[in-house]
Enzyme design. Structure first.
Site, short mmCIF file in Angstrom:
data_model
loop_
_atom_site.label_atom_id
_atom_site.label_comp_id
_atom_site.label_asym_id
_atom_site.label_seq_id
_atom_site.Cartn_x
_atom_site.Cartn_y
_atom_site.Cartn_z
N HIS A 354 29.80 28.09 42.37
CA HIS A 354 30.85 29.12 42.36
C HIS A 354 31.06 29.80 43.69
O HIS A 354 31.97 30.61 43.83
CB HIS A 354 30.52 30.20 41.35
CG HIS A 354 30.86 29.83 39.95
ND1 HIS A 354 32.10 30.06 39.42
CD2 HIS A 354 30.15 29.23 38.98
CE1 HIS A 354 32.13 29.62 38.17
NE2 HIS A 354 30.95 29.11 37.88
N LYS A 541 40.44 43.53 41.56
CA LYS A 541 39.34 42.56 41.50
C LYS A 541 38.11 43.29 42.00
O LYS A 541 38.20 44.44 42.43
CB LYS A 541 39.64 41.33 42.36
CG LYS A 541 40.07 41.67 43.80
CD LYS A 541 40.45 40.42 44.59
CE LYS A 541 41.80 39.86 44.23
NZ LYS A 541 41.76 38.48 43.81
N ARG A 542 36.94 42.64 41.95
CA ARG A 542 35.75 43.26 42.53
C ARG A 542 36.03 43.69 43.96
O ARG A 542 36.77 43.00 44.68
CB ARG A 542 34.57 42.29 42.48
CG ARG A 542 34.01 42.09 41.09
CD ARG A 542 33.47 43.37 40.51
NE ARG A 542 32.26 43.77 41.21
CZ ARG A 542 31.05 43.75 40.67
NH1 ARG A 542 30.89 43.41 39.42
NH2 ARG A 542 30.00 44.13 41.38
N LYS A 547 37.11 39.87 49.97
CA LYS A 547 38.38 39.96 49.23
C LYS A 547 39.40 40.85 49.96
O LYS A 547 40.57 40.90 49.59
CB LYS A 547 38.12 40.48 47.81
CG LYS A 547 37.40 39.45 46.92
CD LYS A 547 37.10 40.02 45.53
CE LYS A 547 36.37 39.08 44.60
NZ LYS A 547 37.22 38.03 44.00
N THR A 649 40.76 33.62 39.79
CA THR A 649 41.51 33.39 38.56
C THR A 649 42.50 34.53 38.34
O THR A 649 43.49 34.37 37.64
CB THR A 649 40.58 33.28 37.34
OG1 THR A 649 39.68 34.39 37.33
CG2 THR A 649 39.81 31.98 37.35
N LYS A 653 46.55 34.68 36.67
CA LYS A 653 47.06 35.62 35.65
C LYS A 653 48.36 36.27 36.11
O LYS A 653 49.31 36.42 35.34
CB LYS A 653 46.02 36.71 35.37
CG LYS A 653 44.68 36.20 34.90
CD LYS A 653 43.61 37.30 34.99
CE LYS A 653 42.21 36.73 34.82
NZ LYS A 653 41.16 37.70 35.20
C1 PLP Z 1 40.18 37.61 36.02
C2 PLP Z 1 39.19 38.68 36.18
C3 PLP Z 1 38.37 38.72 37.31
C4 PLP Z 1 38.48 37.71 38.43
O1 PLP Z 1 39.45 38.17 39.34
P1 PLP Z 1 39.61 37.54 40.80
O2 PLP Z 1 40.89 38.15 41.28
O3 PLP Z 1 39.71 36.07 40.63
O4 PLP Z 1 38.44 37.97 41.59
C5 PLP Z 1 37.47 39.75 37.42
N1 PLP Z 1 37.36 40.70 36.47
C6 PLP Z 1 38.13 40.70 35.38
C7 PLP Z 1 37.97 41.79 34.37
C8 PLP Z 1 39.07 39.69 35.19
O5 PLP Z 1 39.82 39.70 34.08
#
Ligand code: PLP
Length: 806
Positions: A354, A541-542, A547, A649, A653
């Site tokens: 990952h 995101k985190r 990032k 991911t 979305k």
């Molecule tokens: C999809 C998702 C992530 C991953 O987000 P990235 O933008 O790919 O880092 C992290 N936390 C939650 C709650 C998510 O739904």
């Protein structure tokens, strides 16, 4: 009401009475618990049916081992997947109850940090929805990821008490408890010409499974997520010490046992090598493997067929000890020879990588490892000896072997172990897999070329489109019918409406309605008024340096400077929305949150810029919040330093909800760009080879940019000159990262290209039809990113498992 709704209403009344004995004035938690109990009956029937099918058809099964499962909430999903949502809603209305209010009573099952945990949950959803025989194995942490509060712009962490009201979705299996051994010694003895190993003086911890049913989408499949918990009993309380009043000592043993499944480690892309984490990992692995073997033996197949009927997947290296644990069971319990056991192990195990972030590579101190897991350590040593001997046989030079070894420099390394012990190693996006093969894991790829493959991550379109954005989903159904719900690639049919201005107008309208709703939420949560006609530019995101939330906020500071210089600047009003948690121990990430909040409080309160710029930080990012924000996003920020984001991911979305992505060519952004075409995405920044060139040559000096670019100089100076902070806090550490430490993540390097990308967004948004068409193209092209397709690939090419007919 139809028969089903009448039944649900009657049952609801009956269960409420049984569970509360009240007859009226039920709380939402009571209603929620009763409704969950009622659903358990529907689930139970299908669960029994599924198990029976798997047994009868003697199918091969996959076990997905993961330290994290970010499943979110179950009530609405289970009702929808069982196809009883509408009837339930009606039944509850007849009892003067609101299903929406009841849904609010459910607490998130947040047993994951971010993308990795969410992916594991998505895979379980897809396995069930495709009627594939797959189980999850994880840990039932008493506290999931911490709850984040923002106090004076700082992140404050509160424990996540998700089990507060009990958990209606779990089934404790007291008849399937296993013992896990820690510590002790190994005695070796000869018996009938072979060596035997006997583990003595160990410490026993009991593992108790809690099964969570995973319901498939409108089919007859219910699979299982098995979450392990420790359990202490009265014997673990030291009565002698208790009677002496020495409570800490009396409870010491109980506390030790409890601690193993008490907390999820709150770090993302970062491992600290702590002994408790190692205990957690072995606890998961040993309990899961013992249980898998026990289930297998019930089928009465010879043990030598194991890999023909069982596939085990390890989600990153966290469950890598499944490899030596399976070896241990096959040899010490089943009496197999090394070679046979190894053949079965390698052909059973598969591994997903990952991340290539160095600090995320798991290694353990050899002495600690040996002390805690003496038998496992012996097996890992033997694996390492045989493997390095094989490498020497291939005439690979010693220096390289040292780098590839499982044990070296006093550390036990989980990445080489995972590679050597698996028949499949996959990356999570095309670019990421290429980087693994040609760069980060090149040496391994040369030895095991056939084992490497790509499986691009995916998302559950049922959650992110159907559930999160019902208005859009309904409109799509009006246009192209409902087949996209089961086969999301059919979203492509939307392209037939590419030039239909009515359709485009509707899509823009739906987005606007979602923005109005989010604006209302923002006002309630933060008191900030945002303009729903502004561009909603979202970065959630985190929080992590790679990032690059810092790049985003520096650019916001730059826009603010432009507006201060010229309040009449012609720009489309923007609302920048941030959300995300920083790891507890990650100082710079926490400073980035503080910086965003500090800039927000200055900018949001500056009347001279005429509301053209607003900044919002929404606290406690999680699935629930994501489903509220993403349908309202115009712009999706996917701006990681190229090569650093394995897949992402979140990006998928947003695309599925019609946001336009502003992206570096990193992770799955590359594939998103390919699907949607260059005209419907905004790309900027360094390419992968440029990043590697700069690392290699050392030809980047961030100070040069500081000196040559006055816009960069201005925002950098503002980090420490009091523009956005008061006398007792400045952002020196962030300033240092960018200049003194030479900007590892190329934030200043990409700044001007990012600025231009944002100008393109501003321009494109001015033409509503043009923007709406881009949006439609994104939705139409997003179907391939459904995790159903990802799982079909895993099933066919890695696990060799097949769907069971309902
Ligand atoms: C999809 C998702 C992530 C991953 O987000 P990235 O933008 O790919 O880092 C992290 N936390 C939650 C709650 C998510 O739904």
């Amino acid at each position: 009401m139809n028969q089903q709704a009448v039944e649900i209403a009657d049952n609801m009344k009956r269960i409420l009475l049984i569970q509360t004995g009240k007859g009226k004035n039920y709380s939402n938690v009571e209603k929620y618990t009763a409704l969950g109990t009622l659903i358990r009956e529907y689930i139970g029937e299908k669960w029994v049916h599924t198990r029976k099918k798997y047994e009868e058809e003697k199918v091969k099964q996959v076990y997905y081992l993961s330290m994290e499962f970010l499943t979110g909430t179950f009530l609405k999903k289970n009702l929808d997947y069982l196809n009883i949502y509408e009837d339930t809603k009606e039944a509850l209305e007849s009892l003067h109850m609101s299903i929406e209010e009841i849904e609010q009573a459910e607490l998130d099952q947040g047993l994951g940090n971010g993308g990795l945990g969410r992916l594991a949950a998505a895979f379980l959803d897809s396995l069930s929805s495709l009627s594939l025989p797959g189980y999850g194995c994880g840990i039932r942490y008493k506290n999931g990821l911490f709850k984040q509060e923002i106090v004076d712009g700082y992140q404050v962490e509160e424990p996540d008490n998700w089990l507060l009201n009990g958990n209606i979705w779990e089934y404790k299996r007291v008849d399937e408890v296993f013992e896990i051994y820690f510590g002790g010694k190994i005695e070796i003895y000869d018996h009938e010409e072979s060596l035997h190993f006997s583990h003595i003086d160990y410490d026993v911890i009991k593992a108790v499974p809690y099964d969570v049913p995973i319901v498939g989408y409108r089919n007859n499949t219910v699979n299982t997520l098995r979450l392990w918990s420790t359990e202490e009993n009265d014997k673990d309380l030291n009565i002698g010490e208790f009677n002496k009043g020495n409570y800490p000592e009396a409870y010491r043993r109980k506390g030790e046992i409890e601690s193993i499944t008490q907390f999820l480690y709150p770090s993302d892309e970062f491992e600290s090598g702590r002994i408790l984490r190692l205990k957690q990992e072995y606890f998961l692995v040993s309990a899961s493997l013992q249980s898998i073997i026990a289930q297998y033996k019930k089928r009465n197949f010879p043990i030598s067929w194991f890999h023909e009927y069982v596939a085990i997947h390890i989600n990153d290296t966290h469950p890598a000890l499944a490899i030596p644990e399976l070896m241990r069971i096959l040899m010490d319990k089943e009496g197999m020879e090394w070679e046979d056991a190894w053949y079965i192990t390698v052909n059973t195990m598969a591994y997903t990588n990952h991340t290539i972030m160095r600090e995320a590579m798991e290694t353990w101190d050899y002495n600690l490892f040996k002390c805690l897991l003496p038998r496992i350590c012996m097996i890992v040593e033997e694996i390492n000896d045989r493997y390095t001997a094989e490498l020497r046989g291939k005439e690979i030079e010693n220096e390289k072997i040292e780098k590839m070894a499982i044990i070296s420099h006093g550390r036990v390394r989980m990445m080489p172990l995972s590679i050597v012990g698996s028949h499949s190693i996959n990356g999570v996006a095309k670019l990421h897999t290429e980087i693994l093969k040609n760069k980060e894991l090149k040496d391994f790829y040369e030895v095991f070329p056939n084992n490497f493959n790509n499986k691009t991550n995916g998302i559950v379109h049922r959650l992110w489109l159907l559930e999160a954005n019902p208005n859009l989903s309904d409109f799509i159904e009006e246009l192209i019918g409902s087949s996209f719900k089961k086969e999301p690639i059919e979203l492509k049919k939307l392209l037939n409406f590419d030039t239909d201005e009515f359709v485009i107008e509707r899509i823009v309208q739906i987005k606007h309605q979602n923005k109005e709703k989010l604006a209302k939420y923002i006002l309630e949560e933060t008191g900030i008024v945002v303009n729903p006609y502004s561009i909603f530019d979202v970065h959630i995101k985190r929080i992590h340096e790679y990032k690059r939330q810092l790049l985003n906020i520096l650019h916001v500071m730059h826009l603010y400077n432009k507006l201060k210089d010229n309040p009449n600047l012609d720009m489309v009003p923007r609302t920048f929305i941030f959300s995300g948690k920083a790891a507890t121990s990650y100082y710079n990430a926490k400073q980035i949150i503080k910086l965003i909040c500090s800039v927000a409080s200055v900018v949001n309160n500056d009347l001279t810029i005429k509301g053209k710029l607003k900044i919002v930080f929404l606290e406690n990012y999680g699935i629930k919040l994501a489903t509220q924000i993403i349908p309202a996003a115009d712009v999706s920020e996917q701006i990681s330093t190229t090569t650093k984001e394995a897949s992402g991911t979140g990006n998928m979305k947003f695309m599925m909800n019609g946001a336009i992505t502003i992206a570096t060519l990193d992770g799955a952004n590359v594939e998103i760009a390919n699907e949607v075409g260059d005209n419907n995405i905004v790309i900027f920044g360094l390419k992968d080879f440029e990043v590697y060139d700069l690392y290699r040559t050392g030809n980047y000096h961030s100070y040069d940019l500081y000196h040559s670019d006055i816009e960069i100089r201005r925002v950098m100076d503002q980090l420490i000159d009091g523009t956005f902070h008061n006398h007792y806090e400045n952002f020196q550490s962030l300033h240092d990262r960018l200049l003194r430490d030479n900007d590892d993540f190329f934030i200043l390097k990409d700044f001007s290209s990012y600025k231009i990308a944002h100008e393109k967004i501003d321009n494109a948004y001015r033409n509503k039809v043009h923007w709406g068409r881009m949006s439609l193209n994104n939705i139409a092209s997003s179907g391939v990113f459904s995790s159903d397709y990802t799982i079909r690939e895993y099933a066919q090419y890695i696990w060799n498992i097949k769907s069971v007919k309902d």
